[in-house]
Design a protein around this motif. Structure first.
Motif, PDB file in Angstrom:
ATOM      1  N   LYS B  46       0.831  -1.208   0.000  1.00 56.71           N
ATOM      2  CA  LYS B  46       0.000   0.000   0.000  1.00 56.71           C
ATOM      3  C   LYS B  46       0.867   1.259   0.000  1.00 56.71           C
ATOM      4  O   LYS B  46       0.658   2.181  -0.795  1.00 56.71           O
ATOM      5  CB  LYS B  46      -0.926  -0.002   1.228  1.00 56.71           C
ATOM      6  CG  LYS B  46      -1.831  -1.219   1.313  1.00 56.71           C
ATOM      7  CD  LYS B  46      -2.681  -1.217   2.553  1.00 56.71           C
ATOM      8  CE  LYS B  46      -1.896  -1.345   3.838  1.00 56.71           C
ATOM      9  NZ  LYS B  46      -1.198  -2.642   4.003  1.00 56.71           N
ATOM     10  N   SER B  47       1.836   1.275   0.914  1.00 59.33           N
ATOM     11  CA  SER B  47       2.694   2.463   0.986  1.00 59.33           C
ATOM     12  C   SER B  47       3.454   2.647  -0.320  1.00 59.33           C
ATOM     13  O   SER B  47       3.654   3.780  -0.777  1.00 59.33           O
ATOM     14  CB  SER B  47       3.681   2.331   2.137  1.00 59.33           C
ATOM     15  OG  SER B  47       2.989   2.221   3.362  1.00 59.33           O
ATOM     16  N   THR B  48       3.854   1.554  -0.927  1.00 61.94           N
ATOM     17  CA  THR B  48       4.556   1.653  -2.205  1.00 61.94           C
ATOM     18  C   THR B  48       3.660   2.282  -3.263  1.00 61.94           C
ATOM     19  O   THR B  48       4.101   3.137  -4.044  1.00 61.94           O
ATOM     20  CB  THR B  48       5.022   0.253  -2.647  1.00 61.94           C
ATOM     21  OG1 THR B  48       5.767  -0.339  -1.589  1.00 61.94           O
ATOM     22  CG2 THR B  48       5.887   0.326  -3.891  1.00 61.94           C
ATOM     23  N   GLN B  79       3.653   7.243   6.727  1.00 59.92           N
ATOM     24  CA  GLN B  79       3.256   6.277   7.750  1.00 59.92           C
ATOM     25  C   GLN B  79       3.921   6.604   9.093  1.00 59.92           C
ATOM     26  O   GLN B  79       3.354   6.367  10.153  1.00 59.92           O
ATOM     27  CB  GLN B  79       3.651   4.865   7.273  1.00 59.92           C
ATOM     28  CG  GLN B  79       2.969   3.756   8.031  1.00 59.92           C
ATOM     29  CD  GLN B  79       3.086   2.411   7.320  1.00 59.92           C
ATOM     30  OE1 GLN B  79       3.667   2.303   6.250  1.00 59.92           O
ATOM     31  NE2 GLN B  79       2.524   1.381   7.917  1.00 59.92           N
TER      32      GLN B  79
ATOM     33  N   ALA E 130      14.215  -2.381   4.426  1.00 57.52           N
ATOM     34  CA  ALA E 130      13.477  -2.975   3.313  1.00 57.52           C
ATOM     35  C   ALA E 130      12.109  -3.514   3.734  1.00 57.52           C
ATOM     36  O   ALA E 130      11.478  -4.231   2.980  1.00 57.52           O
ATOM     37  CB  ALA E 130      14.307  -4.093   2.676  1.00 57.52           C
ATOM     38  N   SER E 132       8.070  -2.987   5.275  1.00 58.66           N
ATOM     39  CA  SER E 132       6.960  -2.046   5.386  1.00 58.66           C
ATOM     40  C   SER E 132       6.755  -1.702   6.866  1.00 58.66           C
ATOM     41  O   SER E 132       7.296  -2.354   7.753  1.00 58.66           O
ATOM     42  CB  SER E 132       5.685  -2.664   4.824  1.00 58.66           C
ATOM     43  OG  SER E 132       5.138  -3.566   5.767  1.00 58.66           O
ATOM     44  N   GLY E 134       4.216  -1.995   8.875  1.00 59.00           N
ATOM     45  CA  GLY E 134       3.611  -3.061   9.672  1.00 59.00           C
ATOM     46  C   GLY E 134       4.586  -4.204   9.906  1.00 59.00           C
ATOM     47  O   GLY E 134       4.599  -4.819  10.982  1.00 59.00           O
TER      48      GLY E 134
END
Ligand SMILES: Nc1ncnc2c1ncn2[C@@H]1O[C@H](COP(=O)(O)OP(=O)(O)OP(=O)(O)O)[C@@H](O)[C@H]1O
Ligand SMILES: Nc1ncnc2c1ncn2[C@@H]1O[C@H](COP(=O)(O)OP(=O)(O)OP(=O)(O)O)[C@@H](O)[C@H]1O
Ligand SMILES: [Mg+2]
Ligand SMILES: [Mg+2]
Lengths: 311, 244, 258, 258, 244
Positions: B46-48, B79, E130, E132, E134
C-alpha cells in the motif's frame, strides 16, 4: 688559557683492552663536512685507538647536544655559538676539537653581482637577503652594519631554489652546500665569508659531556689523525658518502670537498682552537644580546690532555 | 485549483534485490475529487502504491498519474510522522507554505489554524522530541492540511490516535475535504474508518499486488463519527471484510 | 567529600591542568632544561616576552581564524558542489585529499613566491590544512537527512536550494561541527607552520617566535610560544562549541525524533 | 556523446587528472623550473630515483599506517573513556586538543631524544597529528544512537560493554569513518614532517627525500616525493573507504530505519 | 520465573521544561500475572507510564515497581519499531537473547520460532529499511516475544496492522501469554482489542494524569478474535467507551 697547535700525527696510542663505544651525533646530513669522521671509521683509525664509533647522521634541527645530555650519544657535533648559548642555559657539554677553522657560514651571491664582501650589501637596497631571521648571525650583521630598516631580510626556505630563480636575492649559505649546488644548477656564485665580517665561531665543534670522560683525549687524537687522513685522501670517505645517499652525486661531493678545504685548515691548522677565537665568539654573542655581558669562554672548551706526558 | 485524478496503468514495480516484483500490470483509477480508501494485509504494497502515485518512486513499467507532475499541488501524510527534529511544531507545520514562498504573516495564520484543527496549539513552540507518538502524528496531519492540495495522500494517518481524538479528527478532515474537494488516497487498517470517510474502498492483496475488490460507499455526506454504529455502514464494513 | 562534577564542570579540567603541570615539572627536573624547560622557566620566559607573545598570538590567531573561515567556506561550497554533481564529486574528491597531504613545509616556498611573505602564506597554509576535514564532514553531513525527509521535500516541490538550506544543512550540522572541531586546531598549526617559512622576519607571529626561540636556544620561550598556539586552538575550539551549542544544542541533545 | 558517469565512475577522476596535469604544465612553463618543475621533469626525476622513492614510500607508508592505527586505537579508547566518564571527559578533552596543536616541527627534536631517530619519530608524529580527529569523531559517534535504542539496551539489561559494542559502536561508525578519512591524510603528512627531523640521514623515507631534494635544489625530485606522499594518502583513503563500505555500506546507504 | 507485579505509588513526574507535571500522586496496581490494558487520549501520558514501569524513567516523587529492578526479566514493545538499522531482521529479533548470552544455536531456534509467529520467516535476512511499516512493527513484536519475560510491556503493538493480521497476532499473543503468564501492560487505542486481550481495562485521563475508570473483563480464555462480535464483549466495550 690553553692554546694548542694542531694535534700532531703522533703514533697510535696503545689500544684499550675493550673497545669504548662512542655514538657520534652529527648535526647535518652525512656530507663531506664530516668526511674525517667517516674516514676514521672506514680507515680503522678509531678502531686502532680502541673506539667503536657509531655515527648518527642528523639533519635540520638535529638536537645533538640534547642527545648528549640525554645519554643517547657520547659525542656531538655542534657550532661554537650554539654551544656557548646552551651552556649558559645549563648544558653540560664542552668543546674538545674543531674541524673547521673558518666558519662555513657566509652569504651566497651571483658572481656578476659585483659584491666582494657581505658589507657591500649595505649599498644595494635592490637586493633581498634570504637569511634565518633572528639567528645570531643575522642579528650580528644587521647590528654591526646598522642595516635595521635598510637591508631587507626575508626568510630562507632551506633551499637554494629561490636564489637560482630570483636574481635580486642573495642568500645565507654554507660554503659546504649552496655554492656547489648553485654551480651545478648553472648559476655561477660567489661566496662571501662571514669570517671577514668578524663573525667566526668555530662551526663544527666536537663536544663531549662536561666534565669529559677519561677516553676523550685518545678520541680527540684519533679524530685529528682521521681528519688529517681525510684531507690528504678524501676518496674513500667520499665514496662511502655517495654510497649512502644516491642523491649526493660524486661531482657535488668533489665540489664540496674542494670548497671546504681552505676553511678546514684556516690559519691555525686543522683542529686547533684558540682562546682569542673563543673570546671573539663570546664577544659577538654578547653584542647581539644572546649571552650575558659578563659571559666568558672559560670552561666552554678544553684541549684534552691524555696524561701529564701528553703533548 | 482542480483536483488531480490518479491512475495506475499496467504498472510494474520491483524493489531492488526483492525476489519477486511487487507490481505487475497493476491498474487502478481514482477520478478527480473522489476519496479512495486502500485496505489490505500488512506488507502487501500500500505504501509503495502511495509513493508511486506521489512520484516519489518511478514505475519500472507502465504509467502512473499524476506522479511527479503533481509536485507543489500534493500533500502527503507518511506512515511515520517524518518531522524535522530541529524545527518547532509550528515550523514543521509551516514547512510546505515556507517552501512555496508564502509570506510569514499568512503562514503564521494558516499554521495556527492547522494546529487548532489537530488540537496542538499548546505545543506550537515545542520540538518534536517532546511530543507523544500520537501528537507527532497529528503534527504530520496538520502539515498536510495546512495547504489546499489537489491530491491528498495519507498513509494510516489516524492509527496512532485514540478513538475519541480520532473521531474529532474525522470531522475536521471531512470539513476540510468538503472545502477543497481534492482527490484523496487513504491507506488504513480500520475498515470502519475506510467506509466512514471514503467514496470507495479498494481491497488490495496478492503478490504481485492486485485489486481484490472494490466497494462503493454511497452514504450521504457529511458523515459524523456516530454513523459508525448505523446498520448501513455496518453492512458495507462486512462487505469489505468479506474480501479481506 | 568529592565535589559534584555536574555542579562544577570546570573543576576536572582545572585539576588536570594542575596535575599536568606537576608531572611536567617533575619530568623537567629530570631532563635537561635544553630539552624540556620547567613550567616556571616557561612562565618566566612568557612573562618577559609578554608583549611580543601577545602581539604574535593576536597575529597568528587572526591568520588561523581567517584560514578556518576560508576553509569552512570553501569546504562547504565543495561539499555542496559534490552533493549536487556526482560527476564533480568523482572528478575532484580524490584531489581534495591531496591538498591536505602537501607538506606545508615543502609547499610554503611556492606559496611565498605566489602570495608574498607574511600573513597571506599563514592564512593559505591554515586554510589548506583545515580544508579537507571540513569538506569531508560537510560531504557526509549533507547525506545525514533520512530518505523520508528528502521525499517530503521533493513532494512539496522544494527547490534544490531549499532542500539544501532547510533540510540537508540543518540535518548535517552535527557532523559538520565534528569536522570543524578538528579543523580549528589544524588551522592554528597550519598558520604556525606557514609562518615558519613566510614570517618575513617580523617578530609578530607565533611561528616566528617558535622558530626564533629554537635558533637562539631558548626552549622556554619556544614552549611559551607553543603554549600560546595551544591557547589559540582552545579558543577556536570553544568558539566552534559555542556555535554548535547555539545552532544544534537544543534539538541534537534531545536525540532527534522521527 | 557524453559518456554515462554511473557506468564509468573512474572517468571523471581520470579526466581531472589530465586537466590538472595540463594546467600544471602550462603554469610550470611560465614559472621557473626551480620553483615549479613541469610534470615531465617530475616524472623523469621520479623514474630515475624510482628505487629510492619506492623504498621511501614503503617506509613512510608503514610509518603513517602504524601511526594511523595507533591514533585510531587510542582515539577510540579515549572516546570510550570520555563516554563512560563525564569527569574524565571534562578533565582531558581540552588537553587532547592540545596534542594536535603542537607543531611537529618544533616537537620533533623532543621526540628524537625520547624515542630515537627514525621510524619511531615518524610513527609518533603521524599518530599525534591524526589522533584528535579520530577522538572527536569517535566521541560524537558514540552519541549517535537514539534515545530509544539506548533505552532498549538498558531494558534488556545490556552490560556497558554490550551497549558499547552492539549499539554505540555500530551506530557511530558512519561518523567515525568521516573522522578516519580526514585522519588518513593527516597521518601521512605527520609521518613526512616527523621524518624531516627524525630521518636520521637515512634516505629511506619520503620526508628525507623531500628535504634533501630541497637541499640539493632538485625541485622535480621534491615534487616526485610529495607525489608519492599524496599517493600514500590516497591509498590510506581508499583503505578507509573500503572498510567503510564493508562495515556500514549495506545499511548506511539504505538511509536507516527507526 | 514468576511474574512481576506492577505498582505505582503516589508517583510524581514532570518532563523537563514542561509547564505542568504529568503525574502527581498517581497510583495504580497490577497484580502479578494479570494483563492490564491502558486506554486514554493521545498525549495523556500512557507511554510515559510504561517507561516509568520499565525503569527507563525515574519518578521524581513516590515509588514505581518493578522499575529498574526488572532489568533482564522485562520485554517491551515501543510505540515506534525501534529496530537497529545495521542488523538483519533475525539479528534484531535475537538481540535480547544475545544480550543475555544465549548460545548461537539456541538463539537461532528461538528467533526462527518468533519470526514464524509474526509471519516474517521470509525476510529473516533482510535489513529493517526494506520492510513495510507493519512488518517493522511485527519484528519489534517478535523481539519482545522471543524470550519469556516476567513483565511484558507493549505500547500500541498492533496499531500498524490490518484487521486480519491483527487477529492472527491476537491469537499468537494469547497462546504465548498462557504459556508464561507474565504480568502485562498493554497500551492501545482500540477498545475492542483492550477488552479482547486484557483482564482489566484502565481508562486514563486528565492532567495531572489519573485513573478515570477501571473495567474488569471476566470473559473466559482463550478468547478468539471472532469473540469480537459477541454481545458480552460489546457490552464491556461500551462500558469502557462511556468513560473515555
Ligand atoms: N521526551 C519528552 N520531553 C518532554 N516532554 C515529553 C517527552 N515525551 C513526552 N512528553 C510529553 O508528555 C506527555 C505525555 O506523553 P506520552 O508519550 O506519555 O503520551 P501518550 O499517552 O503515550 O500519547 P500517545 O497516545 O499519543 O502516544 C505529552 O504531553 C508530551 O508532550
Ligand atoms: N525500501 C525498500 N526496499 C526494499 N523493499 C522494500 C522497501 N520498502 C518496502 N519494501 C517491500 O515492499 C513490500 C511492500 O511494502 P509497503 O511498505 O508498500 O507495504 P504496506 O502495504 O504499506 O505494508 P504496511 O501495512 O505494513 O505498512 C514489502 O514486502 C517490503 O518488504
Ligand atoms: Mg505501509
Ligand atoms: Mg504513546
Amino acid at each position: 688559557a690553553p692554546s694548542s697547535d694542531p694535534a700532531p700525527p703522533t703514533p697510535a696510542a696503545p689500544p684499550a683492552s675493550a673497545a669504548t663505544r662512542v655514538r657520534l651525533a652529527l648535526n647535518w646530513f652525512p656530507e663531506p663536512e664530516f668526511g674525517g669522521f667517516y674516514e676514521g671509521v672506514l680507515g680503522g683509525v678509531y678502531e686502532q685507538a680502541g673506539f667503536q664509533v657509531e655515527i648518527i647522521p642528523g639533519g635540520p634541527g638535529a638536537p645533538t647536544l640534547e642527545l648528549l645530555e640525554a645519554g643517547k650519544a657520547e659525542a656531538a657535533i655542534t657550532a661554537a655559538d650554539d654551544l656557548l648559548v646552551k651552556r649558559e642555559k645549563g648544558a653540560r657539554a664542552v668543546a674538545v676539537w674543531a674541524a673547521f677553522q673558518l666558519t662555513r657560514v657566509g652569504v651566497l651571491a651571483r658572481a656578476d653581482s659585483g659584491l666582494q664582501r657581505i658589507g657591500d650589501l649595505g649599498g644595494r637596497p635592490e637586493l633581498k637577503v634570504a637569511i634565518e631571521v633572528g639567528s645570531p648571525f643575522q642579528r650580528w650583521l644587521w647590528q654591526r652594519h646598522g642595516w635595521e630598516g635598510k637591508v631587507q631580510a626575508v626568510p630562507t626556505t632551506g633551499s637554494v631554489a629561490a636564489f637560482l630563480a630570483d636574481p635580486s636575492l642573495v642568500q645565507q649559505a654554507y660554503v659546504t652546500s649552496e655554492p656547489c649546488v648553485a654551480r651545478a644548477r648553472g648559476v655561477e656564485p660567489v661566496f662571501l665569508r662571514a669570517s671577514d665580517e668578524g663573525w667566526n665561531p668555530y662551526g663544527t665543534v666536537l663536544a663531549v659531556a662536561d666534565p669529559p670522560p677519561a677516553w676523550v683525549p685518545a678520541f680527540v687524537q684519533a679524530t685529528a689523525r682521521a681528519w688529517q687522513a681525510y684531507v690528504e685522501a678524501p676518496a674513500r670517505a667520499n665514496a662511502e658518502l655517495v654510497r649512502r645517499n644516491d642523491q649526493l652525486d660524486p661531482a657535488l661531493v668533489e665540489c664540496i670537498t674542494q670548497a671546504q678545504a681552505p676553511f678546514l685548515t684556516g690559519t691555525d691548522g686543522l683542529g686547533a682552537m684558540t682562546a682569542e677565537r673563543w673570546q671573539q665568539s663570546v664577544d659577538a654573542l654578547v653584542t647581539v644580546g644572546l649571552l650575558k655581558p659578563d659571559a666568558s669562554a672559560e670552561g666552554a672548551w678544553i684541549v684534552p690532555q691524555a696524561s701529564p706526558a701528553a703533548p | 485549483m482542480d483536483a488531480l485524478p490518479v491512475a495506475f496503468e499496467e504498472v510494474g514495480f520491483a524493489w531492488p534485490a526483492a525476489p519477486a516484483p511487487l507490481l505487475r500490470g497493476f491498474g487502478l483509477r481514482c477520478p478527480a475529487g473522489t476519496l479512495t480508501a486502500l485496505v489490505g494485509p500488512s506488507g502487501c504494497g500500500k505504501s509503495t502504491l502511495l509513493r508511486l502515485a506521489a512520484g516519489l518512486l518511478l514505475p519500472q513499467e507502465g504509467r502512473v498519474a499524476p506522479g511527479a507532475s503533481a509536485r507543489g499541488g500534493l500533500a502527503m501524510v507518511f506512515q511515520q510522522p517524518n518531522l524535522l527534529a530541529w524545527r518547532t511544531v509550528a515550523d514543521n507545520v509551516g514547512l510546505p507554505l515556507e517552501l512555496r514562498g508564502v509570506p510569514v504573516a499568512a503562514r503564521r495564520d494558516a499554521v495556527a489554524e492547522a494546529l487548532g484543527r489537530v488540537e496542538l496549539e499548546d505545543v506550537a513552540q515545542a520540538l518534536p522530541a517532546a511530543l507523544s507518538g500520537g501528537m507527532r502524528m497529528r503534527v504530520a496531519l496538520a502539515r498536510a492540511w495546512v495547504q489546499a492540495p489537489r491530491l491528498l495522500v495519507m498513509d494510516e494517518p489516524f492509527a496512532a490516535l485514540d478513538a475519541l481524538t480520532r473521531g474529532r479528527m474525522y470531522d475536521r478532515f471531512q470539513a476540510l475535504w468538503e472545502q477543497g474537494r481534492p482527490t484523496g488516497l487513504l491507506v488504513t487498517h480500520d475498515v470502519d474508518e475506510a467506509v466512514l470517510l471514503a467514496d470507495r474502498v479498494v481491497v488490495l492483496g496478492g503478490r504481485p499486488l492486485g485489486v481484490v475488490a472494490e466497494v462503493a460507499v454511497d452514504l450521504p455526506r457529511p458523515r459524523s463519527a456516530s454513523l459508525r454504529h448505523e446498520p448501513a455502514l455496518g453492512a458495507l464494513v462486512r462487505q469489505v471484510e468479506a474480501h479481506l | 567529600m568529592i565535589p559534584d562534577v555536574s555542579r562544577h564542570p570546570r573543576l576536572p579540567a582545572a585539576l588536570t591542568a594542575l596535575a599536568l603541570l606537576l608531572v611536567w615539572a617533575l619530568v623537567a627536573v629530570r631532563t635537561s632544561p635544553l630539552l624540556l624547560p620547567g613550567p616556571l622557566a616557561v612562565l618566566r620566559a612568557a612573562w618577559s616576552a609578554r608583549q611580543a607573545l601577545a602581539e604574535a598570538t593576536l597575529h597568528t590567531g587572526l591568520a588561523a581564524g581567517a584560514g578556518l573561515v576560508l576553509a569552512t567556506g570553501l569546504g562547504l561550497v565543495g561539499a555542496v558542489a559534490f552533493h549536487l554533481s556526482r560527476t564533480l564529486e568523482l572528478a575532484l574528491y580524490p584531489y581534495a585529499l591531496l591538498l591536505q597531504t602537501l607538506p606545508i613545509v615543502a609547499v610554503a616556498p611556492l606559496l611565498v613566491v605566489w602570495l608574498d611573505y607574511g600573513t597571506p602564506v599563514a592564512v593559505a597554509s591554515a586554510a589548506l590544512v583545515s580544508f579537507f576535514p571540513v569538506l569531508t564532514a560537510g560531504h557526509l553531513g549533507l547525506r545525514a537527512a533520512t530518505v523520508e525527509q528528502v521525499e517530503l521535500f521533493s513532494l512539496y516541490g522544494a527547490s534544490t536550494a531549499q532542500e539544501l538550506l532547510l533540510l540537508r544543512l540543518p540535518a548535517g550540522l552535527p557532523t559538520l561541527f565534528a569536522g570543524l572541531r578538528a579543523a580549528g586546531g589544524l588551522a592554528v598549526i597550519g598558520a604556525v607552520v606557514g609562518e615558519f617559512v613566510g614570517s618575513n622576519g617580523v617578530p609578530r607571529s607565533l611561528g616566528y617566535q617558535v622558530l626564533y626561540a629554537a635558533r637562539t636556544a631558548e626552549p622556554a620561550l619556544s614552549f611559551a610560544a607553543i603554549g600560546c598556539a595551544a591557547a589559540l586552538s582552545l579558543g577556536l575550539f570553544v568558539v566552534v562549541r559555542l556555535g554548535e551549542r547555539r545552532l544544534i544544542g537544543r534539538w541534537h541533545a534531545a536525540g532527534g525524533a522521527a
